[in-house]
Design a protein around this motif. Structure first.
Motif, PDB file in Angstrom:
ATOM      1  N   ASN A 158     -11.840  -4.889  -3.679  1.00  0.00           N
ATOM      2  CA  ASN A 158     -12.113  -3.499  -3.293  1.00  0.00           C
ATOM      3  C   ASN A 158     -13.230  -3.470  -2.254  1.00  0.00           C
ATOM      4  N   TYR A 174      -3.683  -3.974  -9.110  1.00  0.00           N
ATOM      5  CA  TYR A 174      -3.333  -2.726  -9.791  1.00  0.00           C
ATOM      6  C   TYR A 174      -3.344  -2.874 -11.307  1.00  0.00           C
ATOM      7  N   PRO A 181      -9.456   1.139  -5.888  1.00  0.00           N
ATOM      8  CA  PRO A 181      -9.146   1.270  -4.457  1.00  0.00           C
ATOM      9  C   PRO A 181     -10.010   2.284  -3.733  1.00  0.00           C
ATOM     10  N   ASP A 182     -10.446   3.335  -4.438  1.00  0.00           N
ATOM     11  CA  ASP A 182     -11.284   4.344  -3.781  1.00  0.00           C
ATOM     12  C   ASP A 182     -12.558   3.737  -3.222  1.00  0.00           C
ATOM     13  N   GLU A 186     -12.681   4.518   0.799  1.00  0.00           N
ATOM     14  CA  GLU A 186     -13.614   5.555   1.240  1.00  0.00           C
ATOM     15  C   GLU A 186     -14.373   5.128   2.494  1.00  0.00           C
ATOM     16  N   CYS A 198      -2.949  -5.683  -0.406  1.00  0.00           N
ATOM     17  CA  CYS A 198      -2.719  -4.997  -1.684  1.00  0.00           C
ATOM     18  C   CYS A 198      -1.577  -5.698  -2.400  1.00  0.00           C
ATOM     19  N   VAL A 203       1.062   0.516  -5.446  1.00  0.00           N
ATOM     20  CA  VAL A 203      -0.184   1.211  -5.113  1.00  0.00           C
ATOM     21  C   VAL A 203       0.011   2.118  -3.896  1.00  0.00           C
ATOM     22  N   LEU A 206       0.209   5.787  -4.727  1.00  0.00           N
ATOM     23  CA  LEU A 206      -0.920   6.469  -5.345  1.00  0.00           C
ATOM     24  C   LEU A 206      -1.714   7.240  -4.304  1.00  0.00           C
ATOM     25  N   ASN A 207      -2.426   8.239  -4.751  1.00  0.00           N
ATOM     26  CA  ASN A 207      -3.235   9.072  -3.854  1.00  0.00           C
ATOM     27  C   ASN A 207      -4.627   8.461  -3.687  1.00  0.00           C
ATOM     28  N   VAL A 208      -4.656   7.303  -2.995  1.00  0.00           N
ATOM     29  CA  VAL A 208      -5.925   6.589  -2.851  1.00  0.00           C
ATOM     30  C   VAL A 208      -6.194   6.165  -1.400  1.00  0.00           C
ATOM     31  N   TRP A 209      -5.375   6.600  -0.458  1.00  0.00           N
ATOM     32  CA  TRP A 209      -5.351   5.943   0.838  1.00  0.00           C
ATOM     33  C   TRP A 209      -6.243   6.577   1.902  1.00  0.00           C
ATOM     34  N   ASN A 210      -6.835   7.734   1.619  1.00  0.00           N
ATOM     35  CA  ASN A 210      -7.809   8.331   2.550  1.00  0.00           C
ATOM     36  C   ASN A 210      -7.243   8.468   3.964  1.00  0.00           C
TER      37      ASN A 210
END
Length: 282
Positions: A158, A174, A181-182, A186, A198, A203, A206-210
């Motif tokens: 990460n 995962y 991942p955040d 970020e 990854c 993954v 997921l809502n982690v991709w900014n």
């Protein structure tokens, strides 16, 4: 109605031919294709890539699975072949081992001593099997990281690394104990040319991709190991059935590439050869 004796002989010959064909196909899938390595060459366009990196080679290896399931000689030969490509960057996208006992680490050391390193940089992430049984053993992950570090391979957990104008973001596995991942995403900056590592392609959903735009390099699926013509692989260890192998346009500025793996969990492959991928940056 035809001669019954002739029909019987024809049936027996046909059955024997089919049986022989099935035996040959089984032998091929068991003994030949699992060790028939393919080098896949692709272009990798990256936004804002510096001119000095255009034409450079980035090599991806994934799912080596050092241990009791994959022939050690095959892995050592594959590493020697990979080094001849003289890559500028090398990335390893997880599942270095299939842990059996502590001798697995000795085998991993032997493989990584011969493993290709990039002339500019070498990075890695962990996969679920790098956390041992049920993906919960941090001591196994720590030992793998020590072996990789001794071979000058930087493991990204990460984390972000910048190298000669190219940024690498590495997400921990995962299913492992350190998935965050955040923490990495970020710090993503859209103006910087970036590649994300990854292991598990699920993954991507997921809502982690900014709002990330760019390439994501994954493994984990082994391409399903067997792919009947015109059909999807019958068994994939992912929730999204589209995530089997190769390039996937995610339709939002992200491009996913799923490597078919160097090793295997079962010594059987059909129409899914083991793979090392070489991307030419552009």
């Amino acid at each position: 109605m035809g001669n019954p004796n002739w029909n019987r002989r024809r049936f027996i010959k046909g059955a024997a031919a089919l049986s022989g064909s099935g035996l040959l196909m089984g032998l091929y899938s068991w003994q030949i294709e699992p060790h028939w390595l393919e080098f896949v060459h692709l272009k990798m366009p990256i936004n804002n890539l510096p001119n000095n990196l255009k034409g450079k080679k980035l090599m991806q290896l994934s799912d080596i699975h050092v241990g009791p399931l994959v022939d050690q000689k095959f892995l050592l030969n594959a590493m020697e072949m990979a080094k001849r490509e003289r890559p500028d960057y090398v990335v390893y996208t997880g599942d270095f081992i299939h842990f059996e006992n502590y001798s697995t680490f000795d085998q991993l050391e032997a493989v990584m001593d011969l493993a290709p390193k990039g002339t500019l940089g070498t990075y890695a992430i962990l996969g679920n099997h790098d956390y041992g049984e049920e993906w919960l053993d941090d001591t196994i992950a720590t030992k793998i990281i020590e072996i990789l570090a001794a071979n000058k391979i930087t493991v990204l957990r990460n984390e972000i690394a910048e190298n000669n104008g190219l940024t690498f973001i590495g997400l921990d596995d995962y299913w492992g104990t350190n998935f965050a991942p955040d923490r990495a995403m970020e710090n993503y900056r859209p103006n910087k040319p970036t590649v994300v590592l990854c292991h598990n392609p699920d993954v991507c959903d997921l809502n982690v991709w900014n709002n990330y735009k760019g390439w994501i390099l994954s493994g984990h699926t082994h391409g399903g190991q067997c792919k009947p013509p015109f059909l999807k692989p019958p068994i994939l260890p992912v929730q999204n059935p589209n995530y089997d192998a190769g390039i996937k346009d995610l339709q939002d500025g992200r491009t996913l590439y799923i490597n078919r793996a160097l090793g295997h969990l079962y010594q059987i492959r059909f129409n899914v050869r083991p793979e090392i991928t070489i991307f030419t940056l552009s």
